[in-house]
Design an enzyme around this catalytic site. Structure first.
Site, PDB file in Angstrom:
ATOM      1  N   SER A  76      37.996 -83.059  21.353  1.00  0.00           N
ATOM      2  CA  SER A  76      38.704 -83.376  22.588  1.00  0.00           C
ATOM      3  C   SER A  76      37.826 -83.235  23.841  1.00  0.00           C
ATOM      4  CB  SER A  76      39.931 -82.463  22.628  1.00  0.00           C
ATOM      5  OG  SER A  76      40.728 -82.723  23.713  1.00  0.00           O
ATOM      6  N   ASP A 291      40.373 -87.630  28.640  1.00  0.00           N
ATOM      7  CA  ASP A 291      39.499 -86.626  28.036  1.00  0.00           C
ATOM      8  C   ASP A 291      38.746 -87.264  26.867  1.00  0.00           C
ATOM      9  OD1 ASP A 291      41.399 -86.715  26.046  1.00  0.00           O
ATOM     10  OD2 ASP A 291      41.484 -84.557  25.747  1.00  0.00           O
ATOM     11  N   ARG A 510      47.444 -64.890  29.034  1.00  0.00           N
ATOM     12  CA  ARG A 510      47.672 -65.142  27.602  1.00  0.00           C
ATOM     13  C   ARG A 510      46.335 -65.409  26.898  1.00  0.00           C
ATOM     14  NH1 ARG A 510      46.873 -70.576  27.044  1.00  0.00           N
ATOM     15  NH2 ARG A 510      47.454 -70.669  24.868  1.00  0.00           N
TER      16      ARG A 510
HETATM   17  P1  NG1 Z   1      44.459 -72.879  25.162  1.00  0.00           P
HETATM   18  O1  NG1 Z   1      43.013 -72.778  24.893  1.00  0.00           O
HETATM   19  O2  NG1 Z   1      45.361 -72.252  24.122  1.00  0.00           O
HETATM   20  O3  NG1 Z   1      44.783 -72.458  26.564  1.00  0.00           O
HETATM   21  C1  NG1 Z   1      44.237 -75.494  25.720  1.00  0.00           C
HETATM   22  C2  NG1 Z   1      45.154 -75.950  26.824  1.00  0.00           C
HETATM   23  C3  NG1 Z   1      46.479 -76.317  26.217  1.00  0.00           C
HETATM   24  C4  NG1 Z   1      46.337 -77.335  25.088  1.00  0.00           C
HETATM   25  C5  NG1 Z   1      45.268 -76.891  24.102  1.00  0.00           C
HETATM   26  C6  NG1 Z   1      44.951 -77.915  23.058  1.00  0.00           C
HETATM   27  C7  NG1 Z   1      45.346 -75.137  29.118  1.00  0.00           C
HETATM   28  C8  NG1 Z   1      45.514 -73.975  30.014  1.00  0.00           C
HETATM   29  N1  NG1 Z   1      45.359 -74.894  27.810  1.00  0.00           N
HETATM   30  O4  NG1 Z   1      44.852 -74.420  25.068  1.00  0.00           O
HETATM   31  O5  NG1 Z   1      47.332 -76.766  27.217  1.00  0.00           O
HETATM   32  O6  NG1 Z   1      46.075 -78.609  25.606  1.00  0.00           O
HETATM   33  O7  NG1 Z   1      44.053 -76.539  24.785  1.00  0.00           O
HETATM   34  O8  NG1 Z   1      43.966 -78.821  23.413  1.00  0.00           O
HETATM   35  O9  NG1 Z   1      45.180 -76.265  29.602  1.00  0.00           O
HETATM   36 ZN    ZN Z   2      42.133 -84.293  23.862  1.00  0.00          ZN
END
Ligand code: NG1
Ligand code: ZN
Length: 546
Positions: A76, A291, A510
């Protein structure tokens, strides 16, 4: 194959899996976890993981009566050296959560013997008949490590007797689309032609239908993050035709691998709140960034002084919710539109949706699988993460209501057909940057709005997202859609005390599901306050004795 018994298959697969697995040894010093976005780490460390995902994909297909399972190889928005792998369930959804533990178990099995016993243990526990045919399709993004990982995947699939088809390079949502098409082909509601061309045809036809006689769409420039979205958007644009849509794609260099997501793309633009490298915005014009695998999109524009305005996932959700709410009103049908967000949604967007648009708003944990399932509970469910990942789901009963409605006026008829075309235009399987791009353009054309009018709905609270590296992120446990920390005990009370000191302050902490880090989010009435609050909470987390 169907004539062979389960016992014969056991012996055969056991030998084959052991033999092939030895070619894909597991790095010893690593523990792998199937997280929100599947497995994601340095591409050079993923060989054994992808091989084993092949085994699991086959089991999943066998468990689901030979329905086709998808495997996507992508990281991604992450840097070019990373890669990742995730499974797609038969309706184009993310892998059912209860199977994530098997993925993690397979990936961490130490020797070939352990892997083989895990394989048969899962088959036994889930009563999977190994003589059932298994079908898997897969695709990858443009990363350099992709072809070698595809080879590992093929070994995993062949060693366990899985029929597979390689779809080459696709965007993540294109693979999700094709999986759903294959599995619905013989149903009463086939989703579409199961091919990349079928995808372009479906989206372009819906777009042209919906915009017929509605005026000229706004001109748009798209930053494709130097990823797979560039060539695919060029292709989609050909099907739509330059006379209908004026789109210019920049940052579409997929050949220079190190350029992927480098100071460009949706994640860069959203987190840095600035325009990407390689794009010179024209004042007041519409711009967008995808992305690296084209499942996220954010929009933006600049004024004549080059001041930057971001239109993120929350703005897209709000635009879609208002548009659909108004169409439902005109259609006079008994349908409800609702919005699903995460804690990262700007507080101003949630207040706008609840108080001004007056639609129900639900908050779930981060990760699209959570949002997707919550959105399915509405007749029409709009879900977006603030980072631009999202879509709009139409429930089967809503589609039926629309299809069988008898319009009493031309306006009502137009509203009903527009809603039905929207359901075709918007990818029903997963957030899709290309499909979302067409949805936003459609709505702006209907409203005769430019990006500035779109942005007027509400003003974002200034916010800040900070990444904090801690010795063990798993010590951090949350509740209430991740907005409250329950562990380490006592930390939440300290955060609350800090938040109280800021006007319109909000902050939560988190553990990331995709990176080895903690995320701290803050928002407040002013930029200074939001930054200061984020810093104070981050310092608190960093200094907390673990
Ligand atoms: P994490 O790394 O769990 O914060 C990130 C994005 C999610 C989601 C995932 C999957 C933020 C703050 N977090 O997750 O919204 O898109 O990647 O790609 O944008
Ligand atoms: Zn993506």
């Amino acid at each position: 194959m169907s004539e062979q018994t389960s016992d014969q298959m056991t012996t055969q697969y056991s030998t084959q899996i052991k033999m092939f697995s030895a070619l894909h040894p597991r790095p010893k010093d690593r523990t792998f976890t199937y997280g929100t976005a599947g497995f994601r780490l340095l591409g050079s460390l993923l060989d054994s993981v992808v091989f084993r995902v092949g085994l699991l994909a086959g089991l999943r297909s066998r468990k689901l009566k030979s329905q086709t399972i998808g495997v996507m190889i992508t990281a991604s928005h992450n840097p070019p050296a990373d890669n990742g792998v995730k499974l797609v369930d038969p309706q184009g959804e993310m892998l059912e959560a209860s199977w994530e533990v098997y993925a993690t178990k397979f990936a961490n099995a130490v020797a070939e013997d352990e892997l083989v016993s895990e394989y048969f243990a899962v088959a036994k526990a889930l009563q999977i008949d190994l003589a059932t045919p298994a079908n898997v399709i897969f695709a990858r993004d443009t990363r350099e490590s992709g072809p070698a990982l595809v080879a590992a995947l093929k070994d995993g699939l062949s060693s366990s007797g899985v029929e597979y088809k390689d779809y080459g390079i696709l965007t993540t949502p294109q693979l999700h689309y094709i999986v759903k098409c294959i599995n619905t082909a013989n149903s009463s509601t086939p989703y579409g032609t199961p091919s990349e061309i079928g995808y372009y045809e479906k989206l372009s036809a819906a777009f042209k239908t919906i915009l017929a006689g509605k005026g000229k769409p706004p001109v748009v420039t798209v930053d494709a993050a130097n990823g797979v979205g560039g060539p695919k958007l060029d292709e989609l644009a050909k099907y739509i035709g330059a006379e209908v849509l004026d789109v210019t794609v920049v940052n579409d260099d997929t050949a220079t691998v190190e350029k992927l997501n480098h100071q460009c793309g949706a994640d860069f633009v959203k987190t840095q709140q600035q325009q990407p490298l390689g794009l010179e915005p024209k004042p007041w014009a519409l711009h967008a960034s995808l992305d690296g695998d084209a499942d996220r999109i954010v929009f933006y524009y600049v004024d004549e002084l080059n001041k930057f305005f971001l239109l993120d996932g929350d703005k897209i959700a709000s635009l879609a919710a208002v548009f659909i709410r108004d169409l439902i009103k005109v259609s006079a049908l008994d349908l409800e539109v609702g919005v699903v967000q995460t804690a990262y949604a700007n507080g101003s967007s949630s207040a706008y949706l609840k108080d001004t648009v007056k639609v129900p708003v639900k908050v779930t944990s981060t990760g699209v699988k959570h949002l997707h399932h919550a959105a399915q509970l509405f007749d029409i469910g709009v879900y977006f993460e603030a980072n631009g990942h999202g879509t709009v789901l139409f429930s089967p009963s809503a589609i039926k209501t629309l299809e069988t409605a008898e319009a009493q006026s031309p306006a009502q008829k137009d509203a009903i057909t527009t809603l039905l075309s929207l359901a075709d235009l918007i990818n029903q399987t997963v957030g899709d940057a290309l499909s979302d791009l067409l949805m936003v353009i459609t709505i702006l054309t209907y409203m005769r709005w430019g990006p500035q009018e779109w942005n007027r709905a509400y003003t974002d609270f200034p916010n800040r997202l900070v990444r904090v590296v801690v010795p063990d992120r798993y010590v951090f446990k949350t509740t209430n859609a991740e907005r409250v920390l329950v562990e380490p005990v006592g930390l939440q009370a300290e955060i609350d005390a800090l938040v109280k000191k800021y006007n319109c302050g909000r902050s939560f902490v988190r553990p990331s599901g995709t990176e080895d880090a903690i995320r701290v989010y803050s928002e407040a009435a002013s930029r200074l306050e939001a930054d200061e609050l984020a810093k104070k909470v981050a310092d608190l987390v960093q200094a907390w004795p673990l």
